[in-house]
Design an enzyme around this catalytic site. Structure first.
Site, PDB file in Angstrom:
ATOM      1  N   SER A 165      -9.317   0.945   3.306  1.00 24.55           N
ATOM      2  CA  SER A 165      -8.432   1.818   2.269  1.00 24.55           C
ATOM      3  C   SER A 165      -7.535   1.152   1.633  1.00 24.55           C
ATOM      4  CB  SER A 165      -8.005   2.850   3.114  1.00 24.55           C
ATOM      5  OG  SER A 165      -7.087   2.371   4.118  1.00 24.55           O
ATOM      6  N   LYS A 209       0.921  -1.346   0.063  1.00 27.15           N
ATOM      7  CA  LYS A 209      -0.077   0.007   0.205  1.00 27.15           C
ATOM      8  C   LYS A 209       0.904   1.092  -0.023  1.00 27.15           C
ATOM      9  CE  LYS A 209      -3.905   1.820   3.058  1.00 27.15           C
ATOM     10  NZ  LYS A 209      -4.571   1.283   4.154  1.00 27.15           N
ATOM     11  N   SER A 250      -9.471  -1.382   7.199  1.00 32.96           N
ATOM     12  CA  SER A 250      -9.009  -1.068   5.818  1.00 32.96           C
ATOM     13  C   SER A 250      -8.091  -2.430   5.381  1.00 32.96           C
ATOM     14  CB  SER A 250      -7.918   0.132   5.899  1.00 32.96           C
ATOM     15  OG  SER A 250      -8.716   1.142   6.080  1.00 32.96           O
TER      16      SER A 250
END
Lengths: 60, 472
Positions: free
Chosen positions: B161, B85, B185
């Site tokens: 996310s 990420k 997330s």
């Protein structure tokens, strides 16, 4: 608080925090504040024992 | 839509890749080339990667191959491809955290500890993956980098996310990925994309070099296509790092060696009440399927879950707002307005309420802990609904018309609030969107949760299917 009060709170607090809200920004922030204060009420009205301290270094 | 059978080198999982590379059946370079080719060919459909480190990946893979040729140990994860990420530092690269306001920020001097650990284990980093701006959202619809598309239906969100990471693993663009989970997330995108996801106990994995969102709640987690792969990645991420002050002083507790062991008399409860109220019928069916497979019949109602979710909500906004105050003063126009308004409102929360949220966290932790004397695993849906169409702002739920972006984490948020470890077991079926079930345990029981996920996988309940969107 009413929407107008929240918008006023947003404008005043933004000035204190030195954040320049764009045109119409106070209303948008006020909408978010409304959600946050509703959540805050949910746990703030809970009767916590005085001995219940925040954990300075949270450990599960 | 038609299914395709994944059959090339890029389809191999973490354990299969490591075994093939370590035994010399494949080179790490071949594995990296296959993954990069697949990213080149497919990622324009999914938008999982925000940066592809092709040259560096090939260089790292060749280094692994050299080590093998020399007779050195290349690491347990030799040649395994992974993505990170875009809030994990990678030396020499700017960590964007999905934000325009980070444009021009100085490149990271070192790798985040999680990235460094996987590299030390022999993994090949392929690049940075898409996310909600500053990790504040559950949809990965990023105003600057675009939405990540769900590999099971590109018209739908991947969740967030850490959406780019989950979708990349689902699409076979990498064998594994690392993400972060503050309020859900890792778990939300794992469920929406139909892959295994792990959010360990708060304080288990080092967050050093991870761009923060909410210091009190941030966790590092990972994604994989099988429970065994998840165990291998998790093991590779463990280790004490004094640079993360929130990390607990725990010994490494490996999950992989016992992943196929049977837990006799596993005591499993089903979270009811709050966790069932807003769930769609298909979500409840998925939960029932898992409960039946694990022999769970008893329903558990945790106290004051809704207040816990509210406290996590306020704490996130307030800490996030505080973290971003300088940039909100300097360049508010550079934020996605949906994120900006939430952060500004968070910065305006009175300190008394924020402290109250922290006090409530202690109360909630103490109220939940005793349930783990009775149960080893608690089950709850990962999300109240399956992946929604990209661009859809609200969804009709029992409580009214609510924001998708804020409410996909309805069932994850109260759990991470008290730092419990969770594995998401994916339930996928032909013609249906994936769903996920949270396997929640007492602190430090990650290995047992992964074993439970493996049991569900072995029994054919939890499974990762090739996405229908992979047809050429």
């Amino acid at each position: 608080m009413t929407p107008a009060n929240l918008e006023s709170y947003a404008q005043q607090t933004a000035r204190l925090l030195e954040i320049n809200l764009p045109r119409g920004g106070a209303a948008l922030v006020a909408a978010q504040l409304e959600i946050l204060f509703a959540h805050a009420r949910a746990f703030a009205e809970f009767d916590l024992p005085p001995a219940c301290e925040p954990l300075p270094e949270y450990q599960p | 839509m038609s299914s395709v059978v994944l059959s090339d080198v890029a389809d191999l999982g973490v354990l299969q890749t490591a075994a093939a590379v370590r035994s010399g059946k494949l080179t790490a370079e071949e594995v990296a080339e296959a993954a990069l080719e697949r990213i080149e060919r497919l990622d324009n459909r999914f938008n999982c990667f925000t940066r592809i480190d092709g040259e560096d990946a090939l260089k790292a893979a060749r280094k692994t191959d050299c080590a093998i040729r020399r007779g050195d140990d290349p690491g347990p994860l030799a040649g395994v491809t992974f993505g990170a990420k875009d809030l994990f530092d990678v030396a020499g690269e700017t960590t964007t955290a999905g934000a325009r306001v980070r444009d021009g920020a100085a490149p990271a001097e070192d790798d985040a500890e999680a990235v460094a650990q996987l590299k030390r284990g022999g993994c090949t980093l392929l690049g940075a993956q898409n996310m909600d701006e500053f990790a504040y959202g559950f949809t990965t619809e990023n105003a600057h980098t675009g939405a990540t598309h769900n590999p099971h239906d590109v018209a739908r969100i991947a969740g967030g996310s850490s959406g780019g990471s989950a979708a990349a693993v689902a699409a076979g663009l990498c064998a594994g990925a690392i993400g972060s989970d503050t309020n859900g997330s890792v778990r939300v995108p794992a469920a929406f994309c139909g892959v295994f996801g792990l959010k360990p106990t708060f304080g288990r994995l080092s967050r050093h070099g991870v761009f923060p969102f909410v210091h009190s709640l941030d966790h590092v987690g990972c994604f994989a296509r099988s429970a065994g792969d998840l165990a291998a990645l998790y093991d590779g991420l463990q280790g004490r790092d004094a640079r993360d002050h929130a990390q607990a002083d725990r010994e490494v507790e490996l999950a992989l060696p016992g992943v196929n062991a049977a837990d006799r008399k596993l005591r499993v409860g089903i979270l009811g009440g709050y966790f069932a109220e807003s769930a769609s019928p298909e979500v409840l069916e998925a939960l029932d399927e898992v409960a039946e497979a694990l022999g769970a019949t008893e329903e558990v109602e945790l106290p004051e879950v809704e207040r816990a979710r509210s406290a996590a909500f306020v704490l996130s906004a307030a800490e996030g707002g505080s973290l971003h105050l300088d940039n909100l003063q300097r360049a508010p126009q550079d934020y996605d307005h949906a994120v900006r308004d939430r952060l500004i409102a968070g910065a305006m929360m009175p300190a008394g309420l924020v402290m109250r949220a922290q006090r409530f966290r202690r109360w909630f932790r103490d109220a939940v802990q005793p349930w783990f004397q009775r149960y080893d695993v608690l089950l709850a849906p990962a999300t109240p609904f399956a992946a929604q169409p990209i661009g859809q702002k609200t969804i009709r739920m029992a409580r009214g018309e609510l924001s998708v972006r804020a409410n996909a984490g309805l069932y994850t948020q109260p759990i991470s609030f008290i730092g419990l470890p969770v594995v998401v077991a994916p339930l996928t079926a032909p013609g249906k969107l994936p769903l996920g079930v949270q396997l929640i345990g007492a602190p430090w029981t990650e290995a047992r949760l992964i074993r439970t996920a493996r049991r569900l996988e072995r029994d054919g309940v939890a499974r990762v299917r090739p996405p229908t969107e992979l047809a050429p």
